[in-house]
Design a protein around this motif. Structure first.
Motif, short mmCIF file in Angstrom:
data_model
loop_
_atom_site.label_atom_id
_atom_site.label_comp_id
_atom_site.label_asym_id
_atom_site.label_seq_id
_atom_site.Cartn_x
_atom_site.Cartn_y
_atom_site.Cartn_z
N LEU A 182 16.24 26.58 2.15
CA LEU A 182 16.31 28.02 2.36
C LEU A 182 16.48 28.29 3.84
CD1 LEU A 182 13.36 29.08 0.00
CD2 LEU A 182 15.79 29.00 -0.54
N GLY A 183 17.65 28.78 4.23
CA GLY A 183 17.93 29.03 5.63
C GLY A 183 17.30 30.31 6.13
N ALA A 184 17.02 30.35 7.43
CA ALA A 184 16.44 31.54 8.04
C ALA A 184 17.40 32.73 7.95
CB ALA A 184 16.08 31.26 9.50
N ASP A 185 18.68 32.43 7.82
CA ASP A 185 19.70 33.49 7.73
C ASP A 185 19.87 34.00 6.30
OD1 ASP A 185 20.76 31.22 6.66
OD2 ASP A 185 22.67 31.32 7.73
N GLY A 186 19.01 33.53 5.38
CA GLY A 186 19.10 33.96 3.99
C GLY A 186 19.92 33.06 3.10
N SER A 187 20.51 32.00 3.68
CA SER A 187 21.33 31.08 2.89
C SER A 187 20.46 30.20 2.00
CB SER A 187 22.18 30.20 3.82
OG SER A 187 21.34 29.41 4.64
N VAL A 188 21.04 29.78 0.88
CA VAL A 188 20.37 28.89 -0.07
C VAL A 188 21.31 27.75 -0.39
CG1 VAL A 188 19.34 28.68 -2.35
CG2 VAL A 188 19.07 30.81 -1.06
N ASP A 189 20.84 26.50 -0.24
CA ASP A 189 21.68 25.33 -0.45
C ASP A 189 21.20 24.60 -1.71
OD1 ASP A 189 23.48 23.33 -0.21
OD2 ASP A 189 22.53 22.33 1.50
N LEU A 190 21.90 24.80 -2.83
CA LEU A 190 21.55 24.12 -4.08
C LEU A 190 21.94 22.65 -4.00
CD1 LEU A 190 22.87 26.75 -6.67
CD2 LEU A 190 20.49 26.40 -5.97
N LEU A 191 21.19 21.80 -4.72
CA LEU A 191 21.49 20.37 -4.74
C LEU A 191 22.79 20.10 -5.49
CD1 LEU A 191 18.00 18.74 -5.46
CD2 LEU A 191 19.14 19.04 -3.26
N ILE A 192 23.49 19.04 -5.08
CA ILE A 192 24.77 18.68 -5.70
C ILE A 192 24.60 18.37 -7.18
CG2 ILE A 192 24.54 16.26 -5.02
CD1 ILE A 192 27.81 18.30 -5.32
N GLN A 193 23.46 17.77 -7.57
CA GLN A 193 23.26 17.44 -8.98
C GLN A 193 23.08 18.70 -9.83
OE1 GLN A 193 24.60 14.69 -9.64
NE2 GLN A 193 22.97 13.68 -10.79
N THR A 194 22.49 19.74 -9.25
CA THR A 194 22.39 21.01 -9.97
C THR A 194 23.78 21.53 -10.29
OG1 THR A 194 20.30 21.56 -8.87
CG2 THR A 194 21.53 23.39 -9.85
N LYS A 195 24.67 21.45 -9.31
CA LYS A 195 26.05 21.91 -9.52
C LYS A 195 26.79 21.00 -10.48
CE LYS A 195 26.38 24.05 -4.94
NZ LYS A 195 27.11 24.09 -3.64
N ARG A 196 26.55 19.69 -10.37
CA ARG A 196 27.23 18.74 -11.24
C ARG A 196 26.84 18.95 -12.70
NH1 ARG A 196 29.79 14.09 -10.32
NH2 ARG A 196 29.13 14.09 -8.15
N HIS A 197 25.55 19.07 -12.96
CA HIS A 197 25.09 19.24 -14.33
C HIS A 197 25.49 20.59 -14.90
CE1 HIS A 197 21.77 16.03 -13.52
NE2 HIS A 197 22.90 15.49 -13.93
N SER A 198 25.54 21.61 -14.06
CA SER A 198 26.01 22.92 -14.52
C SER A 198 27.49 22.86 -14.88
CB SER A 198 25.77 23.97 -13.43
OG SER A 198 24.39 24.09 -13.13
N THR A 199 28.25 22.12 -14.09
CA THR A 199 29.68 21.95 -14.37
C THR A 199 29.89 21.24 -15.70
OG1 THR A 199 30.19 21.87 -12.00
CG2 THR A 199 31.84 20.97 -13.51
N ILE A 200 29.12 20.19 -15.96
CA ILE A 200 29.23 19.46 -17.22
C ILE A 200 28.84 20.36 -18.38
CG2 ILE A 200 28.27 17.55 -18.56
CD1 ILE A 200 28.08 16.00 -15.90
N ALA A 201 27.79 21.17 -18.21
CA ALA A 201 27.37 22.10 -19.26
C ALA A 201 28.50 23.07 -19.60
CB ALA A 201 26.12 22.85 -18.83
N HIS A 202 29.22 23.51 -18.57
CA HIS A 202 30.35 24.43 -18.78
C HIS A 202 31.51 23.71 -19.48
CE1 HIS A 202 33.35 27.48 -18.18
NE2 HIS A 202 34.08 26.69 -17.41
N LEU A 203 31.84 22.51 -19.03
CA LEU A 203 32.94 21.77 -19.63
C LEU A 203 32.67 21.45 -21.10
CD1 LEU A 203 33.85 19.26 -16.77
CD2 LEU A 203 35.22 21.20 -17.55
N LEU A 204 31.41 21.15 -21.42
CA LEU A 204 31.04 20.79 -22.78
C LEU A 204 30.74 22.01 -23.65
CD1 LEU A 204 28.79 17.66 -22.14
CD2 LEU A 204 31.11 17.70 -23.02
N GLN A 205 30.90 23.20 -23.07
CA GLN A 205 30.73 24.45 -23.82
C GLN A 205 29.35 24.57 -24.45
OE1 GLN A 205 33.46 26.95 -24.22
NE2 GLN A 205 33.95 25.78 -22.40
N ILE A 206 28.29 24.20 -23.71
CA ILE A 206 26.93 24.37 -24.22
C ILE A 206 26.62 25.87 -24.29
CG2 ILE A 206 24.49 23.91 -23.80
CD1 ILE A 206 25.26 21.30 -22.54
N GLU A 207 26.09 26.28 -25.43
CA GLU A 207 25.95 27.70 -25.74
C GLU A 207 25.03 28.44 -24.77
OE1 GLU A 207 27.07 30.83 -28.40
OE2 GLU A 207 27.73 28.76 -28.28
#
Length: 437
Positions: A133-158
């Motif tokens: 959490l940056g002092a400027d309000g920025s938020v840096d999500l982990l790469i695995q969070t993005k990777r697993h979310s991408t797979i969930a989207h590709l696999l059309q999880i409801e």
């Protein structure tokens, strides 16, 4: 993005919900599942005793290490990580569940793909203590969070549940939670995820998992178990076309007067009734259903998920790997396939090699013609690539030796999915999702 989870009239409240947990290393996936099982009374006394005496326990004193319920391999317990996909069953008075606990390490992304392929919902865990959490309000999500979310989207999880875990480590700070969720929703919108439900919790203390935590009084939504009990699952049998990949041709010994020829398999989409008009693919022969047999006797109709034997009125050349489809809406015959793939092998993709493609019950030779684009997990942008390596996600073009009777993965999962197998090592090297558009 809403919490109502309402769709069309083609919704059924299933007795069984399949869901997976996904996240980075040590985000608390195994502990969360252990907490669900423990607090919902899904653990036997001997299991509790074994967990209390475990030599690889990762808690202090007599505190139960709930993660040991899913970390079943000795290597997992020694290292304190999840390596394989662990499936667990539990039930509440309102619903039955099958959980898949998937590894967090990037090198085990293929295991996550396996667990997600049959899931109705996914819990994306975010460890609040690891998010920058940056002092400027920025938020840096982990790469695995993005990777697993991408797979969930590709696999059309409801359904996607975003569980911000370990809220106890930030004193249950509502502001921290809201910053993380705001950042995730922006990423999800860019990705194309729609049905997202956020929830703050602490798997270790049990806050908001099964019991509502007093320290999360600012959160007015359901607990995790209440949310899981309320999710509705789309019923494919109502409006999808009939798909029946033939697994086995059943015949008697050939000495009977009444020649018996039945086609055995599992209905992967739609429904079928006696008298229905079918088409055999890829040959294109027309057929009609004479009888539907099961171990319990004859049926007048059968629906997706049932394993049956179909008898036809016509004597046709039908073999394993053929598709019986509804004559009004047959599958698309493909010699050239466009697909999104997740590369699962440590051996890079080679355009000079031949692979086997396994699609339903059919297996035939395939060649990757080109890599159309490689997906950048961070930016969600696609760019050119000369090859694929372990865990890469890309759009590719293939040519198959024998035509596939297929559908777009977006329409029918079962007939839109395939795997690639190395002809030499016989290892599964990629999981693919067919795109027709």
């Amino acid at each position: 993005m809403n919490n109502n989870n309402t769709k069309s009239d083609n919704i059924c409240e299933r007795g069984m919900l399949r869901f997976i947990t996904a996240g980075s290393v040590d985000d608390g996936k195994s502990t969360l599942i252990g907490r669900l099982l423990f607090d919902s009374k899904g653990i036997f006394a001997d299991q509790l005793d074994a967990m209390s005496r475990a030599k690889h326990k990762r808690t202090v004193g007599d505190t139960i290490d709930l993660s040991l319920l899913t970390d079943g391999l000795e290597a997992e317990r020694e290292q304190g990580i999840t390596i394989d996909v662990a499936y667990r069953y539990f039930a509440t008075p309102k619903r039955k569940f099958i959980i898949a606990d998937t590894p967090g390490h990037e090198q085990y992304t293929r295991n996550m793909v396996t667990g997600a392929s049959t899931a109705d919902a996914v819990i994306i865990l975010i460890d609040v203590s690891k998010v920058k959490l940056g002092a400027d309000g920025s938020v840096d999500l982990l790469i695995q969070t993005k990777r697993h979310s991408t797979i969930a989207h590709l696999l059309q999880i409801e359904h996607v549940i975003v569980a911000v875990n370990k809220m106890d480590l930030v004193n249950y700070d509502q502001g921290v939670y809201e910053r993380i969720i705001t950042e995730y929703k922006e990423f999800a919108q860019q990705l194309g995820l729609k049905d997202i439900t956020p929830i703050p919790l602490s798997a270790l203390t049990g806050d908001n998992v099964v019991e509502r935590g007093d320290k999360l009084g600012w959160y007015q939504g359901p607990t995790l178990i209440e949310l899981l009990e309320s999710l509705s699952v789309y019923d494919e049998s109502h409006d999808t076309p009939f798909r029946f990949p033939v697994q086995l041709v059943a015949r008697h010994n050939g000495h009977e007067v009444d020649d018996f020829r039945g086609y055995m398999g599992r209905i992967e989409a739609g429904k079928v009734s006696v008298g229905d008009k079918l088409v055999v693919q890829p040959s294109g022969q027309n057929a009609s259903v004479k009888e539907i047999l099961t171990l319990d006797g004859s049926l007048s109709s059968a629906v997706v998920g049932q394993s049956v034997t179909l008898l036809l009125n016509e004597h046709l050349d039908v073999s394993r790997g053929d598709m019986l489809a509804g004559a009004d809406r047959p599958a698309t015959l493909l010699k050239h396939v466009n697909a999104d793939v997740c590369w699962l092998s440590e051996e890079p993709l080679s355009l000079r090699r031949k692979y086997w493609i396994k699609h339903g019950t059919k297996q035939t030779s395939a060649r990757v013609d080109k890599i159309d684009s490689l997906l950048d997990i961070n930016t969600q942008q696609r760019h050119a690539a000369a090859g694929l390596k372990l865990n890469d996600i890309a759009r590719i073009s293939l040519t198959v030796q024998q035509p596939l009777a297929a559908d777009s993965y977006d329409e029918i999962r079962a007939t839109g999915a395939f795997i690639l197998i190395d002809e030499v090592t016989h290892q599964t090297v990629a999981a693919g999702m067919i795109r027709l558009a």
